[in-house]
Design an enzyme around this catalytic site. Structure first.
Site, PDB file in Angstrom:
ATOM      1  N   ALA A  93       7.366  -9.403  10.754  1.00  0.00           N
ATOM      2  CA  ALA A  93       6.782  -8.750   9.579  1.00  0.00           C
ATOM      3  C   ALA A  93       5.468  -8.069   9.945  1.00  0.00           C
ATOM      4  O   ALA A  93       4.685  -8.593  10.732  1.00  0.00           O
ATOM      5  CB  ALA A  93       6.529  -9.786   8.483  1.00  0.00           C
ATOM      6  N   ASP A  94       5.251  -6.919   9.353  1.00  0.00           N
ATOM      7  CA  ASP A  94       3.954  -6.269   9.464  1.00  0.00           C
ATOM      8  C   ASP A  94       3.262  -6.383   8.104  1.00  0.00           C
ATOM      9  O   ASP A  94       3.789  -6.990   7.178  1.00  0.00           O
ATOM     10  CB  ASP A  94       4.082  -4.816   9.939  1.00  0.00           C
ATOM     11  N   SER A  95       2.087  -5.812   7.986  1.00  0.00           N
ATOM     12  CA  SER A  95       1.322  -5.926   6.740  1.00  0.00           C
ATOM     13  C   SER A  95       2.083  -5.366   5.550  1.00  0.00           C
ATOM     14  O   SER A  95       2.052  -5.942   4.459  1.00  0.00           O
ATOM     15  CB  SER A  95      -0.018  -5.208   6.883  1.00  0.00           C
ATOM     16  N   ASP A 141       5.360  -5.181   5.167  1.00  0.00           N
ATOM     17  CA  ASP A 141       6.426  -6.134   4.829  1.00  0.00           C
ATOM     18  C   ASP A 141       5.883  -7.253   3.946  1.00  0.00           C
ATOM     19  O   ASP A 141       6.494  -7.613   2.943  1.00  0.00           O
ATOM     20  CB  ASP A 141       7.031  -6.757   6.094  1.00  0.00           C
TER      21      ASP A 141
END
Length: 99
Positions: free
Chosen positions: A55-57, A59
């Site tokens: 996950a990134d920010s 997400d």
């Protein structure tokens, strides 16, 4: 003459019932599984959003938005930065203001 029912107390008027942690965990697992396109059975309380799900920010913001909608809670920006694992998300949702 009939007496009208008492007015609800302001602190409980329209209050939502407390959240069940098991229901919250299942709901977050379902939302995360849908977002990250994984089987819900592969997710656990120890699942790390960044390491396990990549996950990134963005997400995290999207999943938190879905969680807020589903459980009628408000998650602060500060709490969002504390979400590392699924268990963290459950704990934050359980103590977040509802409404």
């Amino acid at each position: 003459m009939t007496t009208p029912p008492p007015a609800p107390k302001p602190e409980t008027a329209g209050a939502l019932p407390p959240l069940d942690p098991a229901e919250v965990e299942l709901g977050i697992r379902q939302l995360a599984a849908k977002h990250f396109k994984v089987d819900v059975a592969t997710l656990s309380a120890k699942t790390n959003f960044r390491e396990d799900l990549r996950a990134d920010s963005l997400d995290l913001v999207l999943v938190v938005h879905d969680v807020e909608d589903r459980f009628k809670v408000v998650i602060s920006q500060e709490d969002l930065t504390k979400v590392v694992t699924l268990a963290d998300a459950v704990e934050i949702v359980a103590r977040s203001p509802r409404g």
